[in-house]
Every structure is written in C-alpha cells, then in structure tokens.
Design an enzyme around this catalytic site. Structure first.
Site, PDB file in Angstrom:
ATOM      1  N   ASN A 195       0.852  -1.183   0.000  1.00 21.71           N
ATOM      2  CA  ASN A 195       0.000   0.000   0.000  1.00 21.71           C
ATOM      3  C   ASN A 195       0.893   1.241   0.000  1.00 21.71           C
ATOM      4  OD1 ASN A 195       0.811   0.512   2.704  1.00 21.71           O
ATOM      5  ND2 ASN A 195      -0.915  -0.660   3.519  1.00 21.71           N
ATOM      6  N   ARG A 196       0.288   2.395   0.039  1.00 22.36           N
ATOM      7  CA  ARG A 196       1.054   3.639  -0.095  1.00 22.36           C
ATOM      8  C   ARG A 196       2.082   3.800   1.024  1.00 22.36           C
ATOM      9  NH1 ARG A 196      -2.900   8.348  -1.005  1.00 22.36           N
ATOM     10  NH2 ARG A 196      -3.565   7.682   1.056  1.00 22.36           N
ATOM     11  N   ALA A 197       1.681   3.537   2.266  1.00 19.86           N
ATOM     12  CA  ALA A 197       2.595   3.684   3.392  1.00 19.86           C
ATOM     13  C   ALA A 197       3.728   2.670   3.320  1.00 19.86           C
ATOM     14  CB  ALA A 197       1.836   3.534   4.708  1.00 19.86           C
ATOM     15  N   ASP A 263      -6.418  -7.632   1.832  1.00 20.31           N
ATOM     16  CA  ASP A 263      -6.636  -9.061   1.597  1.00 20.31           C
ATOM     17  C   ASP A 263      -7.536  -9.276   0.382  1.00 20.31           C
ATOM     18  OD1 ASP A 263      -5.203  -9.522   3.942  1.00 20.31           O
ATOM     19  OD2 ASP A 263      -6.996  -9.701   5.180  1.00 20.31           O
TER      20      ASP A 263
END
Length: 308
Positions: A195-197, A263
């Site tokens: 994800n972005r983080a 998920d």
C-alpha cells in the site's frame, strides 16, 4: 468488463502466510467509567471472522475460485474455531500445528459500530514448524496455478526467501503482500502489492508521479519482479511493469472500514491471474473489489454477484 466466471471456477490458488482469527465484541456505549476516563461497553454479541492469510483465502472462494490455506496455528480453541470457519467458507485447510505457540487472535471491541480497542494475541512459530510448512508447500504447489504469500509480520514468512525460490523452481506465479522495510526478502517474486505507506517505507517519500515511477521501477528491477502494484486508497491503484505505468482510479462510494481491504485486493488479483487475465485486467477487478469491501464493517468479502 465481463466477469470470467468459467475460468475463475477452474482456478486454484495456494495461500501461504500468517493466519489469524478476527474476533469482534459488539456492544452499546452510554456512559463513561467512574474508575477511569474510558467508555463502558455493555456487551451484545460476539462474531468471529477469518483474518490475515485466512481472509485472503476466504475472499478467493467467495469470488468463485478454489483456495488452499497453509499456515501455522497453535494447539488451542482459536485454531479449532479458525478451521471450522474456513471449512464453512469452502477453504481447504492444510494448517500446521505448533504446540509451542498460540494461534494469532485479534480482538476488537466496538461500541455503536465504532472500534474502541484492539487486543492482539500472537507468538512466533518455531523453526521446525516453518520447515514442515515449507515441505507442505512443495507438496501442494504443483496442484495449484498461483502462489499467494500473505505477510503480516507474525513470523510465518520469516523464511520467505526459501518459499519464493521453491515456487520459482516450479514455475508458479508468486504474489506477495509485503511487510517491513527489507523488500530484498521478496526478491524473485512475480508481483508485490504494497500500500502507499508500505511503499514509502521501502523507497522513501516521492515528490511527484514521475519520481514515484522512477523509484518503483528501480525497486521492481532490483527485486526481479514482473510487476509491482501500489494500492493508494483514494488515489486508486498504480501498476508498474516492463511495459510502463498503468493506473486506475478509486471506485469506493463510501469508506466505512479499511481493515482487510488489502486481503480482498490480493485475493482478487491472484484469482484473476490464475484465471488467465493480464496484470492490467486483474488490477481493474481488484480495484473494483477493493472499492466494495471498504464499505463494509470489519474484515469482509466481496461476492461474485457484487463484483458483477
């Protein structure tokens, strides 16, 4: 897009990783405790759901595919409940039991549909359990089209390099949901889905889209990946491959709860790849599924009907 149900029903996905049980305590809150400045929850109902790698497998079967779940659990009631839930959701379980650990459990306390507290119960699996799991993966993988590695940093994938090399030797596509800053652990996978983080942890903060593309392609080349997919919440998803950059905008109408959304994205991506879709097509289906699941409370699934 027309949902490729006929191909999906033939697809077989092996999911390996950190399995866990998500337990929800639902109640009402109408006062603050006189003992401390915390809300008092009057208990209503308890609900258990599959979490982590088990939720990935559950999403695959909900979308019409076949999923086999491989992971490590303790010798306890949580493991029993997890296996029973998996069976109810048509997930084939090949779980390894490690008596030295307890099964990972995430307990969430909710008042008026708002999460107030989460308590985690977790232990690292033993080296002997990891070796047994790796052998089980080698036995199971030839019967499956795709391998999914779901890493929640609970210890099941701490020897992930060995799993990736074994799967590469068998010529199977390998999809990884990564954790941590050391992405070299995933070298040789087919695609990773940070994800972005998580992407920022791996490559640093980018200045603009061009800077992101350069960092992403450098990471993809360094890890010998076929593709790299970044999930970016309200900014949609961006796929990087040898052909370049492909992007799709977010489709969420209303964001209620993002827990478990990764998920769902991973499951849809893996299932579509197993069904013969291109990475770009798989990303579009995964984006649609992710947009649906964030509108639900807690770890949830997307069904064939919803996706169609």
């Amino acid at each position: 897009m027309i949902y490729p149900l006929q191909q999906v029903e033939k697809a077989r996905v092996l999911v390996v990783g950190d399995v866990m049980l998500d337990r929800y305590w639902f109640g009402d809150v109408d006062r603050i405790s006189p003992e401390a400045p915390v809300p008092v929850v009057r208990m209503g109902r308890v609900e258990d759901r599959l979490g982590g790698a088990a939720n990935v497998a559950r999403n695959i079967t909900a979308l019409g595919g076949h999923a086999t779940l491989l992971g490590i659990v303790g010798q306890d009631d949580t493991a029993t409940e997890l296996q029973q839930l998996a069976q109810k959701n048509d997930v084939q379980c090949e779980l390894q039991t490690d008596p030295s650990m307890s099964t990972t459990l995430k307990l969430r306390v909710l008042g008026r549909q708002q999460q107030l507290l989460r308590v985690d119960f977790e232990h690292q699996p033993s080296d002997s359990s990891l070796q047994a799991m790796q052998q089980a993966m080698l036995d199971l993988l030839p019967k499956h089209d795709v391998l999914v590695l779901s890493d929640y940093a609970k210890g099941t994938l701490r020897q992930v390099e060995n799993l990736i090399q074994s799967a590469r030797h068998l010529g199977k596509p390998i999809l990884v949901d990564p954790k941590g800053e050391n992405y070299l652990r995933y070298k040789g996978a087919t695609i990773i889905t940070p994800n972005r983080a998580e992407m920022q942890d791996a490559v640093g903060v980018w200045a603009d889209e061009q800077d992101l593309a350069q960092r992403a392609q450098r990471l993809r080349a360094a890890l010998e990946l076929e593709a790299l997919l970044i999930t970016r919440s309200e900014q949609g998803m961006t796929l990087f491959s040898q052909e370049g950059r492909s992007h799709v905008g977010a489709q969420a109408q209303e964001v209620f709860d993002v827990s478990g959304a990764g998920d769902t994205v991973l499951a849809t991506l893996a299932l579509m790849k197993a069904a013969g879709q291109s990475w770009d097509q798989a990303m579009q289906w995964a984006n649609r599924a992710g947009g649906i699941v964030v509108g639900k409370l807690g770890t949830s699934v997307v069904t064939v009907k919803e996706l169609q």
